[in-house]
Design a protein around this motif. Structure first.
Motif, PDB file in Angstrom:
ATOM      1  N   THR A 117     -30.883  19.147 -12.116  1.00 34.96           N
ATOM      2  CA  THR A 117     -30.586  20.016 -10.970  1.00 34.96           C
ATOM      3  C   THR A 117     -29.183  19.774 -10.422  1.00 34.96           C
ATOM      4  OG1 THR A 117     -31.362  20.696  -8.805  1.00 34.96           O
ATOM      5  CG2 THR A 117     -31.641  18.407  -9.318  1.00 34.96           C
TER       6      THR A 117
ATOM      7  N   GLN B 232     -38.525  27.471 -11.334  1.00 34.93           N
ATOM      8  CA  GLN B 232     -37.146  27.044 -11.237  1.00 34.93           C
ATOM      9  C   GLN B 232     -36.188  28.160 -10.898  1.00 34.93           C
ATOM     10  OE1 GLN B 232     -36.831  23.906 -13.291  1.00 34.93           O
ATOM     11  NE2 GLN B 232     -34.810  23.462 -12.610  1.00 34.93           N
TER      12      GLN B 232
ATOM     13  N   THR C 191     -36.060  27.945  -7.302  1.00 33.79           N
ATOM     14  CA  THR C 191     -35.256  26.818  -6.811  1.00 33.79           C
ATOM     15  C   THR C 191     -33.773  27.154  -6.889  1.00 33.79           C
ATOM     16  OG1 THR C 191     -36.925  25.361  -7.715  1.00 33.79           O
ATOM     17  CG2 THR C 191     -34.846  24.337  -7.118  1.00 33.79           C
TER      18      THR C 191
ATOM     19  N   GLU D 175     -41.152  19.790 -10.144  1.00 30.69           N
ATOM     20  CA  GLU D 175     -39.928  19.468  -9.414  1.00 30.69           C
ATOM     21  C   GLU D 175     -40.272  18.769  -8.107  1.00 30.69           C
ATOM     22  OE1 GLU D 175     -37.970  22.845  -7.254  1.00 30.69           O
ATOM     23  OE2 GLU D 175     -39.046  23.996  -8.753  1.00 30.69           O
TER      24      GLU D 175
END
Length: 692
Positions: A89, A115, A118, A672
């Motif tokens: 990340t 993701q 995110t 995550e």
């Protein structure tokens, strides 16, 4: 030397998405169509240009953000292909910080994945304008409408479709341009020839429906009153006016253009590139970059102009086997010549810029100077780290730093031989300079080296790189969770350190008040000493003692977080008081105060998404429940079930393998970090005994 391309014709973009949505495949097509590469490198064959690391080619994933430059319709496009895996990340975050815009890629079967969400939120944080590309429409189960609906539902209601597919799955042939109302086919061996035809009869009604939606979205954004008026009067605005409004909307984060295609089948990438040029901002379109003066703390701005004072942000370090340490930087204002000196305001040092390189993945081209809006690399900077500001010595400015998440997982690492010991220290330092989410610390009591990172894969790659790039043999322990400790209630305590031996003694005495804070708010030291009850010069020493004691909590020795310490009283001795005495007193007071404030252990909780065939749903849920998991939602996606859950990290080691064996290898999962939460009492006992 003047710049080759005007700043208005420069685009700094990142390609961002969930793992396996096809980012690198899109990047490879972009390089091919823009003439940078002569053949297309495929990820599944281990030939992708942008995935140049050995580990990337073996695993078929992107690990580091690769930078490259290409040209399209007389525009220079600087591209950063970022990783999709949550363990990396940091690469996405630092890339978004220095980019002007993003191309977000979605899998046409899966739509918005965890993701993608995110990454989208990170782009929101840095206010990055973006366009979307719904990829993989040739795959079984591809559904453009559903994917677009998931973007509207989970990310933004302002996504505007500009192209729609002609057919889906194996019948996917090309795209329909909703502005021109024409069908575009991609012919030739690699889809390099664009053939524009009339829309096939059976897709006309569909195209009309989507065009109405597009016009409605542009009108509703209220960017252009005239378009709004024409829309309300059932008149059709001109294509020119709509494109202008769409660009303005994109720059203000009010509209997000959506394209579609299949990068693997060479369809739709060129129309998406047109979108990059037409709708995404050049450095000159964005508001001036903000920073502040280090001495006066005044806000100052820098405009993206070549004649402004030079200011740049170092956003990535990379060790290159041939030239040593490369420092990637983004120029926000001014220009920089090779051979000149700049100030690193963050570390207060001077750096000489020897060579300036323009990067093409891991190939490089030397240039004599770079200008506002450029992304380049330089060699041999001694004291520059990720997030440091480089600027003109006569016009100091410090730009906003990049915030990085804390590591959640650790493991012990030992060199195999004496020779490996020296090399390991150097290798770990180099790797931690490159990656701010990778930390190293030595355990003072056991003299072991402990490395921490964002996940099992992250640390796995670090150890692998250490072996290959630095020839270090190392033995690795089992992964450990990065627990933390905090306090539940307020408390007061005093620390008194008095030593009397022959001659001068030691005297330090402090009183402190501890107050718990919200999760994630960190530590705060408050100095409330008035009237000189403790002389000013001893207060930093007491603070240092408190901070050092925080490294080892009282429950099980984990770092303490999320509370404030107020130093409100104490006393000193004219002769015997010293910094050392106050440092020890501060440390004693903190430990005493924590013991009285109901200390607890916190553990990292992970956001987990499992995609499984329906017949294994019961087993998957039962397994997650047995891991202290909390099921949030069960959704559907094309014959599959999606389970969203929150599960403690300590229960998730080796989960990928056990999930595979439980579902005949057909389920996948992503994980995550979400937040830290209190550990239940029965688990606290196990942690104390070292069984967890």
């Amino acid at each position: 030397m003047a710049r080759e391309y005007p700043i208005e014709k420069t685009r700094d973009i990142g390609i961002i998405a969930h793992i396996d949505a096809g980012k690198t495949t899109v990047s490879e097509r972009v390089l091919f169509y823009t003439g940078v590469s002569y053949k297309i490198g495929e990820v599944h064959e281990g030939e992708a240009i942008m995935d140049w690391m050995e580990q990337e080619r073996e695993r078929g994933i992107t690990i580091t953000a690769a930078a490259t430059t290409c040209f399209w319709r007389d525009h220079r496009i600087n591209i950063i292909d970022t990783p999709g895996h949550i363990d990396f990340t940091v690469e996405v975050q630092r890339s978004l910080r220095v980019l002007d815009a993003g191309v977000v890629i979605f899998d046409g079967v899966a739509g918005v994945e965890p993701q993608s969400e995110t990454v989208w939120r990170q782009a929101d944080k840095y206010k990055v304008p973006r366009i979307c590309f719904i990829n993989k429409l040739d795959r079984m189960g591809a559904n453009f409408e559903k994917s677009l609906a998931s973007i509207h539902e989970r990310l933004t209601p302002f996504a505007v479709p500009l192209t729609i597919p002609i057919g889906l799955e194996s019948e996917f042939e090309g795209v329909i341009d909703l502005f021109e109302m024409k069908a575009t086919y991609f012919e030739g061996e690699h889809g390099e020839k664009l053939v524009v035809k009339e829309i096939p009869e059976k897709f006309k009604a569909d195209a009309e429906k989507w065009r109405k939606i597009m016009i409605e979205k542009i009108a509703e954004s209220e960017i252009d009153d005239e378009i709004m008026e024409q829309y309300l009067n059932n008149q059709e605005p001109s294509i020119e006016a709509m494109k202008k409004a769409l660009r303005a909307g994109c720059l203000q984060y009010k509209l997000v253009p959506v394209y579609c295609g299949s990068a693997l089948k060479n369809k739709g990438v060129q129309t998406m590139l047109d979108g990059v040029v037409d709708y995404l901002p050049s450095p000159a379109d964005l508001p001036p970059t903000e920073g502040f003066n280090l001495k006066t703390h005044e806000k100052i701005t820098r405009e993206a102009k070549d004649d402004a004072p030079f200011a740049a942000l170092a956003f990535k370090l990379q060790t290159d086997p041939y030239v040593g340490q490369l420092t990637y930087f983004r120029v926000y204002s001014g220009h920089l010549d090779a051979g000149s000196y700049v100030d690193n305001v963050t570390t207060d040092t001077k750096e000489r810029i020897g060579r300036i390189l323009r990067m093409h993945a891991n190939h490089r081209e030397e240039v004599k100077e770079v200008f506002a809006g450029d992304i380049a690399a330089t060699i041999g900077l001694k004291n520059t780290h990720t997030g440091d500001t480089l600027c003109d010595p006569d016009h100091p400015i410090i730009l906003e730093k990049i915030e990085f998440p804390e590591p959640v997982i650790s493991l012990k690492i030992e060199p195999k031989t004496k020779a490996d010991q020296e090399k390991m220290g150097l290798a770990l330092k180099r790797l931690s300079d490159e990656d701010p989410t990778f930390r190293i610390k030595s355990d003072q009591e056991t003299m072991e080296t402990i490395i921490s990172g964002m996940g099992e894969l992250h640390l796995d790659i670090i150890v692998d790189r250490m072996k290959r790039e630095f020839n270090v043999g190392a033995t690795v322990g089992k992964p450990q969770v990065a627990y933390k400790e905090t306090i539940m209630t307020e408390s007061e305590a005093e620390g008194k350190y008095i030593r009397q031996s022959g001659g001068r003694g030691q005297y330090g005495h402090v009183r402190v008040r501890l107050v718990p804070k919200e999760r994630g708010q960190g530590f705060e030291f408050i100095n409330s000493i008035r009237g000189g009850v403790i002389p000013q010069e001893f207060i930093p020493a007491a603070e240092k003692g408190i901070k050092e004691a925080m490294e080892r909590g009282v429950v099980a020795g984990f770092p303490l977080v999320d509370f404030s310490v107020e130093l409100y009283d104490g006393s000193y001795h004219e002769v015997d008081s010293s910094e050392m005495a106050f440092k020890i007193a501060g440390s004693m007071a903190l430990q005493e105060g924590v013991k009285r404030a109901k200390p607890i252990i916190l553990e990292p909780i992970m956001k987990v998404e499992v995609v499984t065939p329906e017949k294994f749903l019961g087993e998957v849920i039962g397994d997650l429940n047995s891991k202290r998991g909390h099921i949030l939602d069960i959704g559907d996606r094309y014959n599959l079930k999606i389970v969203d859950a929150k599960v403690p990290l300590s229960e998730m080691f080796g989960y990928v393998t056990s999930l595979r064996s439980m579902t005949e290898g057909r389920a996948t999962s992503t994980m995550e970090f979400d937040r830290y939460e209190r550990v239940p009492d029965n688990i606290t006992q196990l942690i104390k005994e070292g069984k967890k």
